[in-house]
Design an enzyme around this catalytic site. Sequence first.
Site, PDB file in Angstrom:
ATOM      1  N   GLN A 130       0.844  -1.193   0.000  1.00  0.00           N
ATOM      2  CA  GLN A 130       0.000   0.000   0.000  1.00  0.00           C
ATOM      3  C   GLN A 130       0.882   1.247   0.000  1.00  0.00           C
ATOM      4  O   GLN A 130       1.852   1.339   0.755  1.00  0.00           O
ATOM      5  CB  GLN A 130      -0.917  -0.006   1.215  1.00  0.00           C
ATOM      6  CG  GLN A 130      -1.794   1.216   1.369  1.00  0.00           C
ATOM      7  CD  GLN A 130      -1.122   2.343   2.131  1.00  0.00           C
ATOM      8  OE1 GLN A 130      -0.193   2.116   2.911  1.00  0.00           O
ATOM      9  NE2 GLN A 130      -1.557   3.565   1.890  1.00  0.00           N
ATOM     10  N   LYS A 256      -7.713   2.993  -3.660  1.00  0.00           N
ATOM     11  CA  LYS A 256      -8.519   2.861  -2.446  1.00  0.00           C
ATOM     12  C   LYS A 256      -9.070   4.225  -2.040  1.00  0.00           C
ATOM     13  O   LYS A 256      -8.303   5.189  -1.928  1.00  0.00           O
ATOM     14  CB  LYS A 256      -7.668   2.281  -1.316  1.00  0.00           C
ATOM     15  CG  LYS A 256      -8.419   2.067  -0.009  1.00  0.00           C
ATOM     16  CD  LYS A 256      -7.495   1.433   1.026  1.00  0.00           C
ATOM     17  CE  LYS A 256      -8.224   1.153   2.325  1.00  0.00           C
ATOM     18  NZ  LYS A 256      -8.648   2.399   3.016  1.00  0.00           N
ATOM     19  N   HIS A 280     -12.043   5.219   4.480  1.00  0.00           N
ATOM     20  CA  HIS A 280     -10.949   5.064   5.445  1.00  0.00           C
ATOM     21  C   HIS A 280     -11.487   4.706   6.832  1.00  0.00           C
ATOM     22  O   HIS A 280     -11.024   5.192   7.858  1.00  0.00           O
ATOM     23  CB  HIS A 280     -10.091   6.328   5.524  1.00  0.00           C
ATOM     24  CG  HIS A 280      -8.633   6.037   5.739  1.00  0.00           C
ATOM     25  ND1 HIS A 280      -7.679   6.204   4.766  1.00  0.00           N
ATOM     26  CD2 HIS A 280      -7.959   5.571   6.812  1.00  0.00           C
ATOM     27  CE1 HIS A 280      -6.486   5.876   5.228  1.00  0.00           C
ATOM     28  NE2 HIS A 280      -6.639   5.474   6.482  1.00  0.00           N
ATOM     29  N   GLY A 312     -14.959  -1.047   5.381  1.00  0.00           N
ATOM     30  CA  GLY A 312     -15.705  -0.159   6.268  1.00  0.00           C
ATOM     31  C   GLY A 312     -16.927  -0.825   6.858  1.00  0.00           C
ATOM     32  O   GLY A 312     -17.896  -1.074   6.151  1.00  0.00           O
TER      33      GLY A 312
END
Length: 391
Positions: A130, A256, A280, A312
Site C-alpha cells: 500500500q 482505495k 478510510h 468499512g
Amino acid sequence: MASSKDWFETVAEAQRLARKRVPKSVYLALLAGSEAGRTLDDNVAAFGELGFRPHIADLPAQRDLTATVLGQELSLPVICSPTGVQAVDPDGEVAVARAAASSGTALGLSSFASKPIEDVVAANPKTFFQAYWLGDKDTMLARLDRAKQAGAKGLMVTLDWSFVTARDWGSPPLPEKVDLKTMAKFAPQVATRPGWLARFLRSGTLPDLTTPNLVPRGEQGPTFFGAYGEWMFTPPPSWDDLAWLRRQWDGPFLLKGITHPDDAKRAIDIGTTAISVSNHGGNNLDSTPATIRLLPSIAAAVGDQLEILLDGGVRRGSDVVKAIALGATAVMIGRPYLWGMAANGERGVHNVLEILRQGIDSALYALARSSLAELSPDDIVVPDGFHRGLR
C-alpha cells in the site's frame, strides 16, 4: 466451536477482549473516527439495515467460498486491509501475514507499517503493498521498486484521507517514539495491562513507531508522525499523476477511497485493475455515507470493467455476503483483525478470519447459493431510502 481461553466466537468478543488487554491509548487508536464519528457509526449500522431472503429447501451441501482478487486465489473473499504501525503485538504485520496465510488469504501492507516488506512477504507471498502519494516522484519510484523486488503481488494506492484529525471525543495521546520519557509518561496505562507489556518484553523489543518501508532497505525509516508530516505537505495528486503512477507498476493496481461513481470511471480510464469503495473506516470526511450504501451505484457505473472491493463496517460473515451480493468482489477488514491481534496475537487474527469464513458459509447455505458467484441483489432486502449513491 465454543468460546474458550484461546478462542472467541464473534468479532464483538474480540473487541471486548482487546479493550481488556491493551493500554487505553492503544485501544482508542483502534477505534478512531473523524470528527463526530457519523461515518464511523454508519459504516457498521448500514449493514444492519439490510435483510436477507433465505430459502428452506434445496440448500447446497457444499459451498465454494473462493475468490480471485488482484490475481491471487483466496480461500475466502476477505483481505486484511493495510493499517499503519501495529504496536498492538510485537510481531505486528508479520503476525497478520502468517495468520492470513494460515486462512488462505492475502493482506495489504501499509507503507507506514512497522515491519519490513521483505519479512512480511516471506511470511505470506500474497502480500499487496500500500502506498500514499508521499514525497517526490523519484522517492516514490524507489519505494515501488523495493516492493517489487520484495515480491509484492500488487499495489494499493490509498487516497481516502483529507487530514481530518479532530475527534469530538478527543484523540488518544500517542508518542513520537518510545524512549525513557515516553515510558514514564505511559507507565500508569501500561501498568494496568501487564500482559501486553509482557508480550513485548518476552520478544526483547518495545513498540516500534518507525516506518521502514518508506526508505531503502537497511536504512532507518522516519517515525510515524515524521512520515505523516511529509505526506501532509506533499501536494495532492491529479488524475494525470495517478495515471503516471499506474504506468510505473506493471502488476495489479488498486485505488482505495472511491465513494463517487465518477471517480470509479476515471479509475477505469487510467487502467486501474481494482478499486476499493472506502471512506478510510470513518477517518476521512465525516458525514460521508457508509460504503455499503454507496456500493450499488458504483458497481452499476463500472460493470465488470474492474474488480470492486469494499471496506468499512464489516463485522460478520453475513456482512461480507451482503457486500458481494450488491456488487463487490471481496472485502477488506481493518479494526476486526487488529482487535483479534490485541486479544490473542497471531492466533487472534486467524480467529477473526475464521469467524468471517463460518459466517459467509452459513449465509450462503441459508440463501441456497453454492458459491459467491451465485449471489445477486435479489438475495438482499433493501429498505427504501437505503442507497446514497448517485444514479
